[in-house]
Design a protein around this motif. Structure first.
Motif, PDB file in Angstrom:
ATOM      1  N   ASP C 120       0.811  -1.219   0.000  1.00 32.59           N
ATOM      2  CA  ASP C 120       0.000   0.000   0.000  1.00 32.59           C
ATOM      3  C   ASP C 120       0.847   1.274   0.000  1.00 32.59           C
ATOM      4  OD1 ASP C 120       0.960  -0.081   2.498  1.00 32.59           O
ATOM      5  OD2 ASP C 120      -0.975  -0.106   3.524  1.00 32.59           O
ATOM      6  N   GLY C 178       9.536  14.373  10.622  1.00 32.21           N
ATOM      7  CA  GLY C 178       8.189  13.839  10.418  1.00 32.21           C
ATOM      8  C   GLY C 178       7.076  14.837  10.622  1.00 32.21           C
ATOM      9  N   LYS C 180       5.507  16.432   8.306  1.00 33.35           N
ATOM     10  CA  LYS C 180       4.562  16.190   7.202  1.00 33.35           C
ATOM     11  C   LYS C 180       4.179  17.464   6.453  1.00 33.35           C
ATOM     12  CE  LYS C 180       2.413  12.917  10.329  1.00 33.35           C
ATOM     13  NZ  LYS C 180       1.247  12.850  11.189  1.00 33.35           N
ATOM     14  N   ILE C 192       4.721  10.316   0.687  1.00 26.96           N
ATOM     15  CA  ILE C 192       3.999   9.451   1.625  1.00 26.96           C
ATOM     16  C   ILE C 192       4.720   9.467   2.964  1.00 26.96           C
ATOM     17  CG2 ILE C 192       3.051   7.971  -0.178  1.00 26.96           C
ATOM     18  CD1 ILE C 192       5.125   5.873   0.607  1.00 26.96           C
ATOM     19  N   PHE C 193       3.975   9.134   3.996  1.00 31.78           N
ATOM     20  CA  PHE C 193       4.514   9.106   5.345  1.00 31.78           C
ATOM     21  C   PHE C 193       4.596   7.643   5.769  1.00 31.78           C
ATOM     22  CE2 PHE C 193       4.004   9.506  10.003  1.00 31.78           C
ATOM     23  CZ  PHE C 193       5.010  10.413  10.265  1.00 31.78           C
ATOM     24  N   TRP C 195       3.724   5.384   8.103  1.00 33.59           N
ATOM     25  CA  TRP C 195       2.803   5.430   9.243  1.00 33.59           C
ATOM     26  C   TRP C 195       3.081   4.356  10.266  1.00 33.59           C
ATOM     27  CZ3 TRP C 195      -0.019   9.607   9.884  1.00 33.59           C
ATOM     28  CH2 TRP C 195      -0.292  10.390   8.765  1.00 33.59           C
ATOM     29  N   THR C 196       3.542   3.187   9.804  1.00 35.70           N
ATOM     30  CA  THR C 196       3.767   2.100  10.754  1.00 35.70           C
ATOM     31  C   THR C 196       5.223   1.668  10.709  1.00 35.70           C
ATOM     32  OG1 THR C 196       2.942   0.681   8.998  1.00 35.70           O
ATOM     33  CG2 THR C 196       1.480   1.081  10.865  1.00 35.70           C
ATOM     34  N   GLN C 217      12.492   4.626   7.406  1.00 39.27           N
ATOM     35  CA  GLN C 217      12.415   4.863   8.846  1.00 39.27           C
ATOM     36  C   GLN C 217      10.990   5.193   9.233  1.00 39.27           C
ATOM     37  OE1 GLN C 217      15.347   7.468  10.562  1.00 39.27           O
ATOM     38  NE2 GLN C 217      16.878   6.898   9.053  1.00 39.27           N
ATOM     39  N   HIS C 218      10.563   4.598  10.321  1.00 35.48           N
ATOM     40  CA  HIS C 218       9.216   4.856  10.832  1.00 35.48           C
ATOM     41  C   HIS C 218       9.069   6.331  11.192  1.00 35.48           C
ATOM     42  CE1 HIS C 218       6.193   4.361  14.302  1.00 35.48           C
ATOM     43  NE2 HIS C 218       5.559   4.540  13.159  1.00 35.48           N
ATOM     44  N   GLY C 219       7.905   6.884  10.859  1.00 40.77           N
ATOM     45  CA  GLY C 219       7.636   8.258  11.274  1.00 40.77           C
ATOM     46  C   GLY C 219       8.337   9.310  10.439  1.00 40.77           C
ATOM     47  N   THR C 220       8.831   8.937   9.266  1.00 41.21           N
ATOM     48  CA  THR C 220       9.435   9.938   8.399  1.00 41.21           C
ATOM     49  C   THR C 220       8.727   9.918   7.045  1.00 41.21           C
ATOM     50  OG1 THR C 220      11.075   8.411   7.516  1.00 41.21           O
ATOM     51  CG2 THR C 220      11.694   9.658   9.472  1.00 41.21           C
TER      52      THR C 220
END
Lengths: 452, 295, 323
Positions: C120, C178, C180, C192-193, C195-196, C217-220
């Motif tokens: 996704d 992050g 956004k 896109i971010f 998210w997980t 990396q998560h959150g970036t």
């Protein structure tokens, strides 16, 4: 300080802050702390599990947090702006409400920025903002503005307390204050004795601060508006945003002021301080602001609507569709632009309670308006969102965001509750100067006649 | 380096089949061989002469049909060559994970020739329990290309002479072969024109004046005969500063909204506003400080 | 080299547009001098694999096979400060031929594979567009446009996303906080971010390069990177090589050439002849992705639905209906 009889009388009337915390007060604090802790738990979940447990997704990247951020900072800037103008204008009737304004300013300025931190994917990297700042970014503008504003307003608030601290220091023995209070007030009063020279210096300091805080807050809130205005986004990319934001900030600030005034009047029996006139004056300010707001709102939307550029068309489709944003859209317009004119404008409806009710309605309406200004716009990019995941298409806040929103409100109230134990909620020493003038210039307006 | 390049651009067939193969490998679920009849295999081979006159034989062994085609890995392919009367073993190659194998032959190695003057290579895959054997024969003649770059009356000409060298050393020009003229680019060769050689074995292209080169206009001119029935693929290239120079000194983004440093007016405005505000603020604080002093 | 390049000495040798040494055949070097030269050849990795060479005197020898083409030195993806500079002299540009796109979604999948993305997470999205009520819908592959006036880079508070001299806009996940803001500032929804959290994600990974975007990396924030790491090896971006229709052309504008792997065309001539356009040109973002209008299409657009789930088809159809 020469504490004359009137001042002492006024102080005696408002010395409930000296009372030992009762059960009611303790219950309030506990309840607020509990609400706040639920928010902390939600924050813990958000940090450990990632932002996916909020309603935020790739298109609506911010959501309720940014709405709260804008709303709460608006309250703060309004507080500072109104306080500054009242101070410089030497508006005598406004003196009792000055302290509330400053408390609103500082408390919301402390709480508001946390909501933008909640939007950060990597909050632990926040210090990068100070390590590698890019002055071209509206976020850095906001960081500078908020930090500056917080320092200025906190110091300004403290300076307005100095006279009261001096008064309390001088009365500590007479009012049987505990030792820690006496020491605290002595320290905070910085040796102010109300000598003519000292009074002049203090007045100069307050004038200077009020004078710089007015432009500072206007700039700060304009910068906040540009956080949105600087996006190539239909619905945001509007030059009216900065003045519109400043106006809605003042509007929300007046509404909150009325609400808090009323709460204090009810809970601390301050009818003599927060008089009906205060409600009437501020109610009229609310009404005038609502008309201004309506004017801005109309100018902002009529130009978009009239031209109806393609993507605007999609956005308007959402605002006017009652299965989407139609209900909040119409509600917010009614609450913000029509209700004050009806309730406050028509003498028949004009009572203290109805004014307070209108204020609450305006606060709700303004929050909704911010939401509508942010979320539907983010849901309407140039390129169609062709995603099968409905949460990717439509934003809907989860309990995480709601509980953190409540936590913010709880903290705000908690600050007021705690502060009400430190010093009087009205600037006692300031008002003393005024009580000497019995005659006041009153506006030729009044509340609904009793018994009418 | 070079070999892959030629492979990539000279022999598009390999490339296309490679793409097919990759996608097939991705989607093909292998079935056990037991109880089934042997699958058919197919062997393909291409002959190529590289710019430095080295030669290259590229082989690909596949199984399956249509969309299910995929390479056979770790298969041994036996290469045999022939002169007029005898066969001799040339090499044994094993295929890689994509079913490909490559043999390079140094420029000065002399291939045996059959009575018609062709060099012949027989390729054989013996097969195994599940795969049938496969055979392929390639025949080729050794074509030489001379590449000359010349400027006459300030017009740039790329001239190609094609010829065969007989065993007695005589040169025979080769007519009516299509020569592609191009320049090497980062990802591929940009072909500009195809010209057939005339009776003298000559093909000429006027080189355009608007081909960007590097900072001093250097470019690599490439001429190629592609996948010819007799000659296979033959490539020649040469470097020359015929391109238009491209200034590629690093230009930083300068002071810009998207650069690393902000526009001056922005820095000045922020500095002026902030210093003005903070000056007044400190003035106010100083006044309160004096109150304390006066106490 | 006589290149006039204003950079530090260390990078001077790597700045050559074309390493002219390579013009002598690689094989020539390998065969004549043996593996030792190759091993000493800076920037060229050798694999364990061997290639067979038949020498002049008929002997069969084996030499190391170079693992990759090194078109641009250094071959390895740039890291840290070097990754912010851009490949000297390059001006990467993409041309997407809408007439050829049939929504096979191979570009999306190829990109996801190349960048370790979840199903996704799409750097490359394929939209179904309908320009006006009368016009036939068409498929519109959209990645990051690597704008010359990038709104995303303007708003970044920490310089985690940056514009390079080779046209590429990259994100340095190590520097991203992050916030956004760039996601909302991009008018093309290209970002896109993450998210997980994902197992393959890792912070401050020594192998991480903004040029590869891997590991994430998560959150970036992340997005299409135009595959400069592949450019260094002379390879086209994943999307271009994955497209079965050859709809995606990529190249260097300074060289005036774009290729889809099969054919190489002159960029300016192509845009001139086919009236190439840039999406939402009027926004002034100066994208570096050009589109060739979907005229004389090779397929009816309906054929593109076959690669989509029924649900997705429904969404697409509704989306063009509401316009």
């Amino acid at each position: 300080m020469d504490s004359n009889a009137t001042t002492n009388k006024l102080l005696d009337e408002n010395k409930s802050f000296l009372d030992k915390p009762g059960t009611g007060w303790m219950l309030k604090v506990v309840a607020l702390v509990v609400i706040f802790c639920v928010g902390l738990y939600a924050l813990f979940l958000q940090v450990t599990k990632g932002h996916l447990i909020t309603g935020m997704r790739d298109h609506v990247v911010w959501g309720v947090y940014i709405v709260n951020f804008v709303f709460i900072l608006g309250l703060s800037y309004a507080g500072a702006l109104i306080a500054g103008i009242f101070h410089l204008g030497r508006v005598r009737w406004a003196k009792p409400i000055q302290r509330i304004l400053k408390l609103i300013t500082v408390f919301s300025l402390i709480i508001g920025p946390f909501y933008i931190l909640l939007c950060l994917g990597r909050p632990e990297r926040l210090f990068y903002l100070f390590l590698h700042p890019r002055i071209q970014s509206p976020i850095i503008w906001d960081v500078i503005a908020i930090v500056t504003d917080l320092i200025f307003c906190t110091v300004y608030m403290y300076f307005t307390y100095i006279k009261d601290f001096a008064l309390l220091r001088d009365n500590s023995a007479r009012l049987n204050m505990p030792n820690w209070r006496a020491k605290l007030y002595k320290f905070l009063a910085v040796g102010y004795q109300n000598t003519p020279k000292q009074a002049k210096l203090l007045n100069q300091a307050l004038d200077i601060l009020a004078a710089i805080i007015i432009p500072t807050t206007i700039i700060a809130y304009s910068l906040l508006a540009w956080l949105f205005g600087m996006n190539l986004k239909v619905g945001w990319n509007s030059s009216i945003f900065a003045p519109f934001f400043v106006l809605s900030a003042v509007y929300s600030g007046v509404a909150l002021l009325i609400l808090i005034m009323w709460i204090y009047r009810k809970t601390q029996k301050l009818e003599k301080v927060f008089t009906d006139n205060h409600f009437v004056y501020l109610g009229f300010a609310l009404m005038v602001l609502s008309l201004f707001y309506g004017y801005f709102y109309f100018s902002e939307y009529i130009t978009d609507w009239y031209n109806m550029q393609k993507t605007y068309g999609l956005l308007w489709g959402k605002y006017l569709d009652f299965s989407q944003y139609g209900i909040p859209f119409v509600t917010s317009i009614f609450l913000i632009t029509f209700l004050p004119a009806i309730i406050i404008g028509i003498p028949w409806f004009r009572t203290v309670k109805s004014i307070v009710f209108t204020s609450v309605a305006v606060l709700v309406g303004l929050w909704l308006a911010r939401y509508l200004m942010i979320v539907p716009v983010l849901e309407t990019p140039y390129l169609p969102i062709q995603d099968v995941r409905s949460d990717w298409v439509h934003y809907s806040a989860t309990w995480i965001e709601w509980s953190l929103s409540l936590a913010g409100i709880a903290l705000f109230v908690l600050f007021f509750v705690l502060m009400s134990k430190l010093a009087p909620i009205i600037p006692v020493a300031e008002m003393e100067e005024d009580l000497e003038y019995e005659e006041e210039v009153k506006l030729d307006v009044s509340l609904k006649p009793k018994g009418a | 380096m070079m070999m892959n390049r030629i492979n990539q651009y000279g022999n598009t067939k390999i490339y296309v089949s490679l793409l097919l193969l990759i996608s097939c490998v991705l989607f093909y679920a292998p079935t056990p061989a037991y109880g089934q009849k042997q699958s058919r295999t197919r062997l393909k081979a291409y002959y190529e002469k590289l710019p430095n006159n080295d030669k290259k034989i590229s082989i690909i062994l596949t199984q399956g049909k249509g969309k299910k085609t995929r390479g056979v890995s770790d298969a041994e392919i036996f290469l045999t060559t022939f002169d007029a009367d005898s066969a001799m073993e040339l090499a044994t190659l094993s295929t890689d994970s994509l079913g490909e194998a490559v043999l390079f032959i140094e420029a000065n190695y002399t291939f045996p020739k059959n009575e018609d003057g062709y060099s012949v290579i027989d390729l054989k895959y013996p097969g195994n329990d599940s795969l049938r054997s496969a055979k392929k024969k390639i025949e080729f003649l050794d074509l030489n290309i001379d590449l000359t770059l010349d400027i006459i009356d300030s017009v740039k000409y790329v001239e190609v002479l094609t010829y065969e060298i007989a065993s007695d050393g005589n040169r025979t020009p080769i007519s009516e072969v299509g020569i592609n003229f191009g320049v090497e680019r980062l990802y591929s060769t940009l072909y500009l024109e195809e010209v057939d050689t005339d009776d003298d074995g000559v093909a000429i292209m006027e080189f355009p004046n608007d081909i960007p080169g590097d900072s001093i206009g250097m470019i690599t001119v490439v001429v190629m005969l592609e996948d010819h029935d007799d000659y296979g693929t033959v490539t020649k290239s040469s470097d020359i500063s015929w391109g238009t120079p491209v200034d590629y000194s690093i230009v930083s983004n300068g002071r810009s909204l998207f650069g690393d440093s902000a526009p001056l007016w922005m820095i000045i405005s922020v500095a002026v506003i902030l210093s003005g505000a903070w000056f007044n603020f400190l003035l106010a604080v100083y006044k309160v400080y004096r109150i304390k002093k006066l106490a | 080299m006589s290149e006039k390049v204003n950079m530090e000495d260390s990078s001077k040798s790597t700045n050559s547009r074309r390493d002219f040494l390579k013009k002598g055949s690689a094989l020539g070097i390998i065969a004549a001098s043996g593996a030792a030269v190759l091993a000493g050849n800076q920037g060229t990795k050798t694999s364990g694999e061997k290639i067979k060479v038949l020498t002049t005197d008929g002997k069969m020898i084996e030499v190391d096979k170079p693992v990759d083409n090194c078109e641009i030195q250094p071959c390895t993806p740039a890291k840290g400060e070097a990754a912010r500079q851009g490949i000297p002299g390059r001006s990467f540009v993409m041309v997407i031929d809408l007439a050829k796109c049939k929504n096979a979604r191979k570009c999306v999948e190829g990109c996801q594979k190349g960048h370790d993305l979840l199903p996704d997470q799409e750097f490359m999205k394929v939209h179904l567009m309908k320009d006006n009520p009368e016009a036939e819908p068409y498929w519109f592959p959209k990645n990051c446009f690597h704008c010359d006036n990038p709104p995303c880079v303007k708003v970044c508070p920490v310089g985690a996303t940056f514009k390079r001299t080779d046209n590429i806009v990259l994100v340095d996940a190590d520097a991203c906080i992050g916030c956004k803001f760039c996601v909302s500032a991009c008018p093309y929804s290209a970002r896109i971010f993450n998210w997980t959290d994902k197992e393959s994600y890792s912070d401050n990974d020594p192998n991480y390069s903004p040029e590869t975007s891997v590991p994430g990396q998560h959150g970036t924030v992340s997005k299409c990177d135009f595959c400069p790491d592949r450019a260094r090896e002379g390879k086209l971006p994943d999307c271009a090589t994955s497209c079965p229709m050859g709809a995606i052309y990529f190249g260097d504008k300074n060289e005036d050439a774009v290729t889809n792997g099969e054919e190489t065309l002159r960029f300016k001539q192509l845009i001139k002849d086919r009236i190439g356009y840039r999406y939402l040109e009027e926004l002034g973002t100066e994208p570096n992705v050009y589109y060739l209008p979907p005229i004389d299409r090779m397929f009816p657009y309906e054929r593109g639905f076959s690669s989509l789930s029924e649900e997705q088809q429904e969404v697409m159809k509704n989306s063009i209906k509401s316009k």
